[in-house]
Every structure is written in C-alpha cells, then in structure tokens.
Scaffold this active site. Sequence first.
Site, mmCIF file in Angstrom:
data_model
loop_
_atom_site.group_PDB
_atom_site.id
_atom_site.type_symbol
_atom_site.label_atom_id
_atom_site.label_comp_id
_atom_site.label_asym_id
_atom_site.label_seq_id
_atom_site.Cartn_x
_atom_site.Cartn_y
_atom_site.Cartn_z
ATOM 1 N N SER A 135 34.766 48.207 42.716
ATOM 2 C CA SER A 135 36.665 48.419 43.163
ATOM 3 C C SER A 135 36.332 49.639 42.760
ATOM 4 C CB SER A 135 37.301 47.750 41.412
ATOM 5 O OG SER A 135 38.528 48.627 41.650
ATOM 6 N N LYS A 161 36.381 45.589 46.197
ATOM 7 C CA LYS A 161 37.791 45.597 46.111
ATOM 8 C C LYS A 161 38.113 47.380 46.553
ATOM 9 C CE LYS A 161 39.943 45.603 41.913
ATOM 10 N NZ LYS A 161 40.884 45.148 40.632
ATOM 11 N N LYS A 163 41.523 49.259 46.300
ATOM 12 C CA LYS A 163 43.105 50.123 46.225
ATOM 13 C C LYS A 163 43.899 50.133 46.654
ATOM 14 C CE LYS A 163 42.154 49.057 41.406
ATOM 15 N NZ LYS A 163 42.967 48.471 40.649
ATOM 16 N N ASP A 188 43.558 45.095 46.055
ATOM 17 C CA ASP A 188 44.619 45.074 44.800
ATOM 18 C C ASP A 188 45.437 45.984 44.873
ATOM 19 O OD1 ASP A 188 45.120 44.804 41.796
ATOM 20 O OD2 ASP A 188 43.525 45.687 41.055
ATOM 21 N N GLU A 213 45.480 40.666 44.852
ATOM 22 C CA GLU A 213 45.359 40.907 44.014
ATOM 23 C C GLU A 213 46.781 41.793 43.755
ATOM 24 O OE1 GLU A 213 41.906 42.673 41.898
ATOM 25 O OE2 GLU A 213 43.165 42.997 39.729
ATOM 26 N N ASP A 238 46.908 39.404 37.972
ATOM 27 C CA ASP A 238 46.334 40.316 36.806
ATOM 28 C C ASP A 238 47.157 40.397 36.319
ATOM 29 O OD1 ASP A 238 45.485 42.490 35.408
ATOM 30 O OD2 ASP A 238 44.258 43.401 36.767
ATOM 31 N N LYS A 262 41.346 39.504 32.456
ATOM 32 C CA LYS A 262 40.595 40.393 31.615
ATOM 33 C C LYS A 262 40.817 40.197 30.254
ATOM 34 C CE LYS A 262 41.796 44.360 34.912
ATOM 35 N NZ LYS A 262 43.007 44.730 35.179
ATOM 36 N N GLY A 290 37.703 44.572 35.343
ATOM 37 C CA GLY A 290 37.250 45.256 34.533
ATOM 38 C C GLY A 290 38.807 46.369 34.307
HETATM 39 O O1 OSB Z 1 43.444 46.433 38.257
HETATM 40 O O2 OSB Z 1 41.783 46.203 38.155
HETATM 41 C C1 OSB Z 1 42.928 46.471 38.007
HETATM 42 C C2 OSB Z 1 41.430 49.573 36.580
HETATM 43 C C3 OSB Z 1 42.195 50.494 35.758
HETATM 44 C C4 OSB Z 1 43.072 49.301 35.361
HETATM 45 C C5 OSB Z 1 43.227 48.210 36.498
HETATM 46 C C6 OSB Z 1 42.370 48.021 37.346
HETATM 47 C C7 OSB Z 1 41.438 48.265 37.187
HETATM 48 C C8 OSB Z 1 40.248 48.245 38.279
HETATM 49 C C9 OSB Z 1 39.043 48.988 38.001
HETATM 50 O O3 OSB Z 1 40.252 47.913 39.004
HETATM 51 C C10 OSB Z 1 37.750 48.242 37.980
HETATM 52 C C11 OSB Z 1 36.754 48.522 37.033
HETATM 53 O O4 OSB Z 1 36.526 48.608 36.075
HETATM 54 O O5 OSB Z 1 35.422 48.921 37.696
HETATM 55 MG MG MG Z 2 43.967 44.559 39.000
#
Ligand code: OSB
Ligand code: MG
Length: 370
Positions: A135, A161, A163, A188, A213, A238, A262, A290
């Site tokens: 991510s 992924k 952001k 995401d 996402e 999510d 999660k 994660g």
């Molecule tokens: O939305 O998936 C999410 C990290 C912190 C808070 C929200 C998210 C995330 C990530 C990181 O996308 C995922 C990772 O742990 O590598």
């Molecule tokens: Mg997410």
Amino acid sequence: MKIESLTLHHISMPLVAPFETSFGRETDRQCILITLRAAGLTGYGECVATRDPGYNYETTGTAWHILKEFVAPLILGKDVPDAADFQKRVAGIRGHHLAKAGVEMALWDLLGKRDGKSLKEMFGGTRAKVEVGVSIGIQESAAALVRTVASYLKKGYRRVKIKIKPGRAVEETSAVREAYPDLRLQVDANSAYTLETAEALKPLDDLDLLLIEQPLYEDDIWDHRRLQAELKTPICLDESILSPRHARYALEMEACQIINIKPARVAGLSQGIAIHDYCHARHVPVWCGGMLETGVGRASNLAIASLPGFILPGDVSASDRYYQRDITKERFVLNGDSTIDVPTGPGLGVTIDEEALKQFTLSEATLKAE
Ligand code: OSB
Ligand code: MG
C-alpha cells in the site's frame, strides 16, 4: 483462562518513510501493545488505534481509557475460556472496536500457547504462505509515484495499492497504469469523496483496477450502492464495515463486491473470521487490510489471511517496508512469489524484543486482578 494481569504499552515507532493518506501524514506510528498474563503464560495483542482520529474515531488515548476503565474490569480475575466469551463480556461497551480487538488478539495468543497451536491451526487456515501487496501513500507527484511503484516492484511485490484523494487520483493512477499495463493495481480513497465529487473518479473505471476501496463516507453503505451501480470496477469497503451485520447489509444492498477484512475494525479476529465465512459461502472475495502493524499485528494478519476465502492479496507487506527496528525478534520477509510465510509457532508465533519495546514505549501501565 483466568486472566491475572493486563499491561498496556503506548508505543511510537519511526516509519522508514512517511505514510500519507487522504486523512493525514504519519512519520511515526503509534499503537498500544497489550499483554495478558494467565497460567504462567504471556499473550500479546496489538491495538491499532493511532495518535489521531483520522482513520476512524478511535485514538491511542481513547483506547487507553476504554481498556483501563472498562475492558480490564470485565476480564481481570475472570475465567475467559475463548473469544466468544470475551465478545459477550465486552458487548455492553458500544463501539471501540480497535480497543477490544487488541485484547482478543492477546487472548488468542494465550490460548494458542496453552494448547501448543498456531493461530493458523486454531482458525483452520489452509495456506502456509499468503499472497501480499504493498500500500503506497500519496507521493509528491505522479512521476514520484511511478518511481516509488517501480522500487516496490523491484523488491518483488506483485500487487500495488495507491492512496488517492480529490485532485490526486486520476493523473496519478493513469500514470502508474501507463507505466505498468499488466500490474494488479487498486486504489484507496479512505472516505475522501462524496457522491457528487466521486464523479471525478469516473476515468478510473477504464484503468482495469482490481477494486476501488472506500470512496465515500465511512458511516455510509447506501450511497456506495448508488456509486457501485455506475461503475464496472468493483467497490471494496473498508471503514464502512464494522461488524458481520454490516457485511450482510453491504452485500444485500450490492454496495460493494469485495470486502477488506481488518479484524481490528470489526472488534476482533473472531468477528473477522465470521465475515470471512459469510463472504466465502457467497463466493464474495475478501482480503486482509493493514494498519501499518508491528510484528505482533502482522503475525495476526498473516494467520487470518491463511483462510481459504482470502483470495486477493493482502496489505501485509514485509517488515522492512515499515520499520527499521520492530518490537518482535522475528521479521517478516517477502518471498520471490510476492508471498509471506504464515507463522507456525504457538499462538501468534512471535517473541517480543524487550529492548526494542523499551526504546519505543511512551507510557506503560499494569492492571492486576484483586
Ligand atoms: O485504509 O487500508 C487503509 C494504513 C493505515 C490506515 C488505513 C489504511 C492503511 C493502509 C496501509 O492502507 C496498509 C498496510 O498496513 O500496509
Ligand atoms: Mg483502506
């Protein structure tokens, strides 16, 4: 098991690189390590609440309060035989799922250590290694993002992924797609759009993404249904899925086609497993999300991701993607086939590096049975 004590460590760990999402930028990641003691055994759990209420309303501060004042008295000195019993005990505490989930994880670790079984064995996991992706936070520019993607592909990640947020989505995602036409790619938004501003995401629908996402409001399922009806790309939820009930609502409403599990967001591993089972029976793909976990939470994520319905790669990257130094002695490494091995030792299968824990601890408290 009769719980004798609960210890909280509020910790802060420097990330190898800042992580930026639509709700903020983190350079150090805070969380709470939870330790339960029972029958001469020690179980560890990670509460993934962060410093700020950006992902959801919980923070390390609210979790500390809820754990100390409300969860601890319900378990200290009590016989807590399993996760189902734990969930019954804490059912009177509304919300605060990240706080509850940290304790449930520590309970699983205890139970596994008592029985000499790994979490994977206890859950009925079917895989020895799980497919993972990376991510990637919001970067300075589209060109910088493509360079960052290239660096992770070089390390062996085979699913990416990125952001996104308003104004930082289409150009960025298109640039990555152009550079890597066959890459398994997803985005995401962490609830950064409204039904109106989501119009701007329409060009993403032609980029052959695995999923989009959580584009809309974290407390909404219905408008995601309206948006999904206009997109061919699957929406994955999510933040909006807080319980097995929400998973049912979302699927019945056709608000999404994929669910990010999660365990922390849904109040514990047992609830994450329930969502997995519900989706698996309906052939709805799930994957493990994660929260930049330490080795403790990472071990837990790998264990649940070994269940058969986790058919998409998870946001469970190698330890070196997050931390130079971790609080576990074990470090998780990426295999050549973009997988990570599921721990096999009893419980979580990890051991705490006490020196590292001390280095990262901001404050500590121990509560004991009377
Ligand atoms: O939305 O998936 C999410 C990290 C912190 C808070 C929200 C998210 C995330 C990530 C990181 O996308 C995922 C990772 O742990 O590598
Ligand atoms: Mg997410």
